[in-house]
Design a protein around this motif. Structure first.
Motif, PDB file in Angstrom:
ATOM      1  N   LEU A 176       3.586   1.718   9.583  1.00 38.77           N
ATOM      2  CA  LEU A 176       4.023   1.410   8.084  1.00 38.77           C
ATOM      3  C   LEU A 176       4.036   2.992   7.567  1.00 38.77           C
ATOM      4  CD1 LEU A 176       3.787  -1.825   6.987  1.00 38.77           C
ATOM      5  CD2 LEU A 176       5.655  -0.852   8.592  1.00 38.77           C
TER       6      LEU A 176
ATOM      7  N   SER B 255       4.784   5.068   3.645  1.00 32.99           N
ATOM      8  CA  SER B 255       4.883   5.519   2.310  1.00 32.99           C
ATOM      9  C   SER B 255       4.628   6.876   1.520  1.00 32.99           C
ATOM     10  CB  SER B 255       4.053   5.028   0.993  1.00 32.99           C
ATOM     11  OG  SER B 255       2.836   5.201   1.473  1.00 32.99           O
TER      12      SER B 255
ATOM     13  N   ARG C  81       9.515   4.330   0.947  1.00 31.84           N
ATOM     14  CA  ARG C  81       9.053   3.524   1.912  1.00 31.84           C
ATOM     15  C   ARG C  81       9.854   3.364   3.420  1.00 31.84           C
ATOM     16  NH1 ARG C  81       6.231   3.973  -1.924  1.00 31.84           N
ATOM     17  NH2 ARG C  81       5.185   2.237  -3.483  1.00 31.84           N
TER      18      ARG C  81
ATOM     19  N   ARG D 169       7.871  -7.769   4.228  1.00 30.33           N
ATOM     20  CA  ARG D 169       6.862  -8.150   3.131  1.00 30.33           C
ATOM     21  C   ARG D 169       5.516  -9.000   4.069  1.00 30.33           C
ATOM     22  NH1 ARG D 169       9.667 -11.394   0.909  1.00 30.33           N
ATOM     23  NH2 ARG D 169      10.339  -9.987  -0.680  1.00 30.33           N
TER      24      ARG D 169
ATOM     25  N   SER E 150       3.330  -5.919   6.463  1.00 31.54           N
ATOM     26  CA  SER E 150       3.066  -4.588   4.769  1.00 31.54           C
ATOM     27  C   SER E 150       1.372  -5.860   4.864  1.00 31.54           C
ATOM     28  CB  SER E 150       3.742  -4.562   4.152  1.00 31.54           C
ATOM     29  OG  SER E 150       4.497  -3.573   4.051  1.00 31.54           O
ATOM     30  N   HIS E 151       1.345  -7.038   4.318  1.00 27.13           N
ATOM     31  CA  HIS E 151       0.187  -7.921   4.067  1.00 27.13           C
ATOM     32  C   HIS E 151      -0.267  -8.491   5.445  1.00 27.13           C
ATOM     33  CE1 HIS E 151      -1.565 -11.029   2.269  1.00 27.13           C
ATOM     34  NE2 HIS E 151      -1.921 -11.392   3.269  1.00 27.13           N
TER      35      HIS E 151
ATOM     36  N   GLY F 254      -1.099  -3.706   7.162  1.00 25.41           N
ATOM     37  CA  GLY F 254      -1.719  -2.705   5.811  1.00 25.41           C
ATOM     38  C   GLY F 254      -2.674  -2.539   5.655  1.00 25.41           C
TER      39      GLY F 254
END
Length: 319
Positions: A57, A59, A121, A165, A168-169, A172
């Protein structure tokens, strides 16, 4: 045999130097012809990546103007912006103007891009990781191809957003266990295959015409989900067509009904599995059941009609 432990990825960088930021991104993404300029906003740059070598992931924040060319990649990258302006242009395609919050698959053949004052993202999935998951659905490794020009429907978007979601949680903070990270990577691959179904290389050229976009969605859905129970009603929903219009489209293009087309594809998958199997250990009944054929007699007759031989003859030739 000991399984390989995935290599964890955790990178963070920030800078207020325009050239440093440009060079960092160009190196990270193997780009060329990258140019960066200041805009009216004070320049700020930030980058984060977390995950492992099967999925990361990422950003990016870039308060400035960045343009260049991304070279072809084996990885599959889904990106979306939450702020700013962004355009990507693959060779031979019209420019794609990014819609904030809407995911876009990066063209694997490379593309030019132009971004300005943006937050981005990205989910980057390694080809081998996606091949493993797609292979469970019957996709051969050399047939794994996704079409960046497809516009995902609302259902696929919802699946993707829910998966991202959760991923990511979970990962992350970079502290997830290797096992949990691997499960999240698998979830990311599954969600990506819902967002951009595998393109079949056996589809007729006619399906590439804009007027056949609805039918193409139905056909690609069959090739991607033929291991699951599928009905004509399901295909009509996927294609946004009435049941009658769907039946007419299949009859016109393939000279058969939607259900007959599903059966054709499943019989082809059975044949692929039998040719790849071990005659000493492969169960024809189990292979047939996996692809939705429960009645041995009807399955054998249908297989003979389509392939000109009985399943046991195909399996013998696999030796």
């Amino acid at each position: 045999m000991t399984e390989r432990t995935p290599t964890r990825v955790q990178v963070a960088s920030q800078s207020d130097d325009l050239d440093v930021a440009r060079d960092f991104l160009a190196e990270a993404y193997a780009g060329n012809e990258w140019q960066a300029d200041r805009t009216e906003a004070p320049f700020r740059f930030g980058f984060q990546a977390v995950g492992d070598d099967s999925m990361t992931l990422r950003s990016i924040r870039f308060d400035g103007h960045l343009s260049g060319v991304m070279t072809p990649s084996d990885d599959f990258v889904v990106q979306w912006t939450t702020r700013g302006r962004a355009t990507i242009t693959a060779r031979g395609d019209d420019p794609i103007v990014m819609e904030p919050g809407r995911p876009q698959l990066w063209p694997q053949g490379g593309a030019a891009f132009d971004y300005r004052d943006y937050d981005q993202r990205l989910v980057q999935v390694n080809r081998s990781a996606l091949q493993e998951v797609a292979g469970e659905r019957g996709t051969a490794p050399d047939a794994l191809e996704l079409d960046h020009r497809v516009r995902p429907d609302d259902r696929a978007l919802q699946v993707w957003q829910n998966a991202v979601r959760l991923i990511s949680h979970t990962v992350g903070d970079g502290k997830a266990s290797p096992l949990l990270q691997a499960e999240m990577g698998r979830l990311g691959a599954l969600a990506l295959l819902e967002l951009y179904p595998v393109v079949s290389k056996t589809l007729p050229d006619e399906l590439l015409l804009p007027r056949n976009a609805h039918l193409r969605r139905a056909v690609e859905y069959v090739h991607e989900h033929c291991h699951l129970p599928i009905t004509s009603t399901d295909l009509a929903r996927v294609a946004s067509l009435s049941l009658r219009a769907l039946q007419h489209a299949f009859q016109r293009t393939f000279d058969c009904s939607p259900n007959s087309y599903i059966r054709r594809v499943r019989l082809d998958r059975v044949r692929d599995d039998l040719l790849a199997g071990d005659p000493a250990s492969t169960s024809i009944a189990e292979v047939a059941k996996h692809w939705g054929f429960g009645h041995a007699g009807r399955f054998s007759a249908s297989y003979l009609q389509q392939h000109g031989e009985y399943p046991r003859e195909t399996l013998r030739r696999a030796a």
